[in-house]
Design an enzyme around this catalytic site. Structure first.
Site, short mmCIF file in Angstrom:
data_model
loop_
_atom_site.label_atom_id
_atom_site.label_comp_id
_atom_site.label_asym_id
_atom_site.label_seq_id
_atom_site.Cartn_x
_atom_site.Cartn_y
_atom_site.Cartn_z
N GLY A 44 0.83 -1.19 0.00
CA GLY A 44 0.00 0.00 0.00
C GLY A 44 0.87 1.24 0.00
N GLN A 49 3.00 9.94 1.19
CA GLN A 49 4.29 9.24 1.27
C GLN A 49 5.21 9.56 0.11
OE1 GLN A 49 2.35 5.20 2.16
NE2 GLN A 49 4.27 5.09 3.27
N CYS A 86 5.87 0.01 7.51
CA CYS A 86 5.47 1.15 6.69
C CYS A 86 6.62 1.51 5.76
CB CYS A 86 5.15 2.34 7.61
SG CYS A 86 4.73 3.84 6.71
N LEU A 87 6.31 1.81 4.51
CA LEU A 87 7.36 2.17 3.55
C LEU A 87 8.07 3.47 3.95
CD1 LEU A 87 5.65 1.31 0.14
CD2 LEU A 87 7.44 0.02 1.30
N HIS A 128 -4.32 1.49 7.73
CA HIS A 128 -2.98 2.08 7.73
C HIS A 128 -2.90 3.25 6.73
CE1 HIS A 128 1.56 1.60 7.92
NE2 HIS A 128 1.41 2.37 6.87
N GLU A 129 -3.42 3.04 5.52
CA GLU A 129 -3.34 4.09 4.50
C GLU A 129 -4.25 5.28 4.84
OE1 GLU A 129 -0.83 3.76 2.75
OE2 GLU A 129 -0.55 1.61 3.04
N HIS A 132 -2.46 7.61 7.06
CA HIS A 132 -1.52 8.51 6.37
C HIS A 132 -2.23 9.77 5.88
CE1 HIS A 132 2.30 6.51 6.31
NE2 HIS A 132 1.81 5.39 5.82
ZN LIG Z 1 2.71 3.59 5.84
#
Ligand SMILES: [Zn+2]
Length: 164
Positions: A44, A49, A86-87, A128-129, A132
């Site tokens: 995701g 991000q 998380c990226l 999670h997204e 963000h």
């Molecule tokens: Zn994340």
């Protein structure tokens, strides 16, 4: 192509704004986001991000690419612990408790009203997204002690998972 920004970047801390035109620019943005997500690789990616504070995220939990524009949570159920990363915090994973099932309402690229729902990984990714887009990162979901340790680890070691 834009880079994924890491924890500490201002765009991860602010609330994103709704998309108002369902045009080529939106299509190009989501194409790019999917490309960046797959290259990472991740399941995701939210627009903040990559430094763009628009209410858009993309995800793929194994059934192909999906796009959510202007999403909002409409239902959550249950509770489950899940090892979450998380990226924007590459190399770190924490056991995090969240509702097991989530349902969101959003728009597709053409502006049609759609929804996504699921538990397990999908339920987790949706929540999670969405976080963000509200300017929340994973660290805010940790208890005080774990968060303190995480901040210490990050300041000492940076992001060991970046560019591996
Ligand atoms: Zn994340």
């Amino acid at each position: 192509m834009l880079d994924i920004v890491t924890f500490g970047h201002p765009s991860l801390k602010i609330k994103s704004i709704n998309v108002t035109s369902f045009d080529d620019e939106l299509k190009n943005l989501t194409d790019m986001m999917l490309e960046i997500m797959y290259a990472a690789p991740g399941v995701g990616l939210a627009a903040p991000q990559i430094g763009i504070n628009k209410n858009v995220f993309v995800f793929d939990v194994g059934d192909g690419p999906n796009i959510a524009v202007n999403p909002k949570s409409i239902k959550k159920k249950g509770k489950i612990n899940f090892l979450e990363g998380c990226l924007s915090l590459p190399g770190y994973y924490w056991e995090i408790s969240r509702p097991e099932y989530a349902k969101i309402e959003c728009f597709d690229l053409q502006g049609n009203n759609i929804h996504y729902e699921g538990d397990d990984l999908l339920g987790r990714v949706l929540q999670h997204e969405l976080d963000h887009l509200k300017g929340k990162v994973l660290l805010t979901s940790l208890d005080r002690k774990t968060r303190k340790q995480a901040l210490k680890d990050i300041s000492l070691n940076g992001f060991p998972g970046k560019d591996v």
